[in-house]
Every structure is written in C-alpha cells, then in structure tokens.
Write a protein that holds these residues in place. Sequence first.
Motif, mmCIF file in Angstrom:
data_model
loop_
_atom_site.group_PDB
_atom_site.id
_atom_site.type_symbol
_atom_site.label_atom_id
_atom_site.label_comp_id
_atom_site.label_asym_id
_atom_site.label_seq_id
_atom_site.Cartn_x
_atom_site.Cartn_y
_atom_site.Cartn_z
ATOM 1 N N MET A 213 -1.463 13.077 -13.393
ATOM 2 C CA MET A 213 -1.809 11.551 -13.329
ATOM 3 C C MET A 213 -2.114 11.678 -11.703
ATOM 4 N N LEU A 214 -1.223 11.978 -10.640
ATOM 5 C CA LEU A 214 -1.263 11.365 -8.952
ATOM 6 C C LEU A 214 -2.169 12.248 -8.617
ATOM 7 N N TYR A 215 -2.288 13.918 -9.175
ATOM 8 C CA TYR A 215 -3.697 14.417 -8.400
ATOM 9 C C TYR A 215 -4.752 13.835 -8.590
ATOM 10 N N ALA A 216 -4.837 13.595 -9.855
ATOM 11 C CA ALA A 216 -6.489 13.021 -10.582
ATOM 12 C C ALA A 216 -7.174 11.564 -10.017
ATOM 13 N N PHE A 217 -6.283 11.187 -9.272
ATOM 14 C CA PHE A 217 -5.974 10.211 -8.491
ATOM 15 C C PHE A 217 -6.103 9.991 -6.534
ATOM 16 N N ASP A 218 -5.238 11.456 -6.249
ATOM 17 C CA ASP A 218 -5.448 11.499 -5.062
ATOM 18 C C ASP A 218 -4.863 12.664 -4.359
ATOM 19 N N THR A 219 -5.090 13.940 -4.116
ATOM 20 C CA THR A 219 -4.648 15.478 -4.485
ATOM 21 C C THR A 219 -4.122 15.625 -2.863
ATOM 22 N N ALA A 220 -3.660 14.331 -2.083
ATOM 23 C CA ALA A 220 -2.852 14.837 -1.297
ATOM 24 C C ALA A 220 -1.908 13.499 -0.907
ATOM 25 N N MET A 221 -1.493 12.560 -1.740
ATOM 26 C CA MET A 221 0.087 11.386 -1.218
ATOM 27 C C MET A 221 1.441 12.195 -1.927
ATOM 28 N N THR A 222 0.871 13.119 -2.718
ATOM 29 C CA THR A 222 2.426 14.055 -2.575
ATOM 30 C C THR A 222 3.011 14.357 -2.312
ATOM 31 N N LYS B 143 -6.925 21.633 -4.726
ATOM 32 C CA LYS B 143 -6.958 20.981 -3.461
ATOM 33 C C LYS B 143 -5.961 21.559 -2.799
ATOM 34 N N ALA B 144 -5.755 22.066 -1.340
ATOM 35 C CA ALA B 144 -5.185 23.114 -0.826
ATOM 36 C C ALA B 144 -3.798 21.437 -0.811
ATOM 37 N N SER B 145 -4.588 20.759 -0.189
ATOM 38 C CA SER B 145 -3.580 19.265 -0.027
ATOM 39 C C SER B 145 -2.771 19.130 -0.706
ATOM 40 N N PHE B 146 -2.875 19.958 -2.180
ATOM 41 C CA PHE B 146 -1.975 19.264 -3.275
ATOM 42 C C PHE B 146 -0.741 19.936 -3.198
ATOM 43 N N TYR B 147 -0.774 20.930 -2.969
ATOM 44 C CA TYR B 147 0.785 22.089 -2.673
ATOM 45 C C TYR B 147 0.711 22.832 -1.295
ATOM 46 N N ALA B 148 -0.132 22.338 -0.551
ATOM 47 C CA ALA B 148 -0.195 24.203 0.811
ATOM 48 C C ALA B 148 1.555 22.755 1.821
ATOM 49 N N THR C 90 1.032 -1.408 0.135
ATOM 50 C CA THR C 90 0.047 0.188 0.000
ATOM 51 C C THR C 90 0.930 0.954 0.401
ATOM 52 N N ILE C 91 0.296 2.104 -1.268
ATOM 53 C CA ILE C 91 1.559 2.844 -1.076
ATOM 54 C C ILE C 91 1.066 4.281 -0.704
ATOM 55 N N HIS C 92 1.514 4.839 0.139
ATOM 56 C CA HIS C 92 1.072 6.796 1.149
ATOM 57 C C HIS C 92 0.711 7.401 0.460
#
Length: 358
Positions: free
Chosen positions: A63-72, A88-93, A50-52
């Motif tokens: 591509m990653l943002y489309a699947f999950d906005t926070a995991m990067t 979503k702020a979870s992507f960059y903040a 499982t990748i977190h």
Amino acid sequence: MNKIEKILVLSLFSFIFLFSSCQYKPGKEKVSATRVITDMAGREVKIPDTIHSVFIDRHSAQMLYAFDTAMTVNRVFNYNETEKKYLKASFYAAKPYVIEGATEEIIRLKPDVVIYSQELTKANIEEANVLQAKINIPVILLDMKIDQYKEILIFVGKLLHKPDKANELLAFVKTYIDSIPLKAQAIAERDKKRIYYAEGMKGMKTDPSGSVHSLLIDSVGAKNVATVDLLPGKGMTNVSMEQIYAWNPDIVLVWSGNFDGMDSYKFIKSNAVWSQLRAVKQKQVYQVPWCPFGWIDRPPGINRLIGYIWLSHLLYPDIYKVDMASVTKEFFHKFYHYDMSDKEVLEITDPQPVINSD
C-alpha cells in the motif's frame, strides 16, 4: 551627536534587537506543524502534518509502495532478483530488514509514523496503543480487509496528502474489482469450481475456507475443498494425499513460496502419487503468480487485487471477461510504477517451467 546621528543609532539598535529576538535559542526545539487524525480503528493520533518517513509491517508494504516508493525506512521482505526487477531500488536498497514489533529498531530508525495493516480486533488495537506509548512515535492502523480497499486508499491519500494518486488507484478498483463479488453471488452452487490450494514444497499444506490466506477462492465464487483446522498466523495446515484424493478437486492452485524454481508446481505435475488425481490428469494445475508479491496471498495485502482479477478470470472466463494482459500492465503501472512488456506479462501470468518426470 546631532539629531540625525541619534536617529540612525536608535534605528541600528532596534534592528539588532529585532534580529536577535528572531534567532533560534539554544535549548528550544523548532515546532513542526501537526494534525490529529482518526485512524481506521477509530483511534485519535497526533501526527506530523507532512509525513516524510514511515515504518511499515508486511501487510502495509504494498500500500505504501503504491503511493511512494521511497518513504519507508525498513524492509520487510527479502527479495530475489526477479522480484527486484519489478520494484524500485528506493523501496529496498540500503534499508534494514526489520519487521513489526521490533521496538528498539523502530526508535533507532526514527520514522515520522508507524503504519500497520491489521485485522481491527480489540487485541490488535491494544497492541498498537502499547507500542505507541513505548516508542513515543505515532502508530496508525489500517484495515486489512480486501473489501475495504476503497476506504483504505482514500484514507492513505488524505494521510499522505496524495489525493490524486488515491483517485487513480481508486478508479482501478472501481473498474475491475467492484463487480467481482456481485458476479460471484450469482454463480449457482452446482457451477462452483472446487479448488484445492496447494501450499508447502510438495503441496501438502493448505488453508481452508475462512482463512485470510485463501480468501480469494471464496470471493470469486469458487469452493475451497479443504475441510481442515484453521491455523492462526501464517496458516498452512498439514494434509495427507488421501485427504486430497477424497476431496477430488476440479482445480489445483499452487503456491510455490515465491521462488522462481516453482518447485511445488513441478513436483505436483510430475510426481507419480499426484499423477492419478483427476485435476492433474486433466491438466487443471495452475501456478499462482508471485511477482513481485504473491497474487492470492503471501502477504495478504493490496497485491491481492491483481490476483482477484486473475483468479476470477482463470476460473470463470465467460463470467469475468477481461483482457488479462492489458489489466496486468495497468496494475503494474499504477500500483508498482513499472511498465511491463508483453513477454513479462506472459512470464508472470502463465509460467511454463521445464519439468522432468520422476
């Protein structure tokens, strides 16, 4: 001590022994479940089941943002306020700006895996192997070709254990994208729109046919008029106004650097030197949408899918018949997790900046 007392004592000692044997021993690390996958370059990579958390490059961000906005764990672009509005702020903040190749920063961020979208050349595959050996973190390569996006979506869905999301995105591609190259092949040479792709702050840079940056022009059945050297990397070959006049394009597509000011578009529409170009006279100058990522390019990622639809419909509305507002809303909902208003759709797809003549 009677017989019953002895049994109780023995039972107590047995419980203590079993309990202590199950405890975590200092010096021993807990072993997480792993699996071995074959990435899109054919490399076998051992990864956590499982990748977190993921370290990304610029081509894999969307591509990653489309699947999950926070995991990067990293940010690969600096977003202006308009772009942030659709993300979503979870992507960059609170995420550091770190781009591919920063070995020490990747180690410090401790992602579960590194995911890069690349041209799957021998050199890029070798670089991935070297990076993985240096950081001791699994490196996974995705293909970045736009005609491979169905396969990429399926792969990422399996990788992240998100098959339902993959199927949702896959359905969008099948519905709106699959038919475009087939229809493009049927466009006669004499009917192909001749396009100049204007880049740089005054439109005096471009990318020729064959470049990843201008790929969509060829893909929708148009003709890129630029006959210039193909530059590697970020591209953008310098050209002269004399060359542009000699090419005499039917349409000018303008990339304004993902800036809200649309300076390049304003310059081309108002500058005296540009004003005598046939495409400008006939009002065939179009700003390429850029929010929250470029629609034709910059970066050449999955963001191009909506640009693929927009450009085909712009150039050949009788061939590519779609409700652009509806499709834009659907794309933003599924890929960017954002529900657009009618006003926002118009602002993005048909911006009308105030232009002051020279």
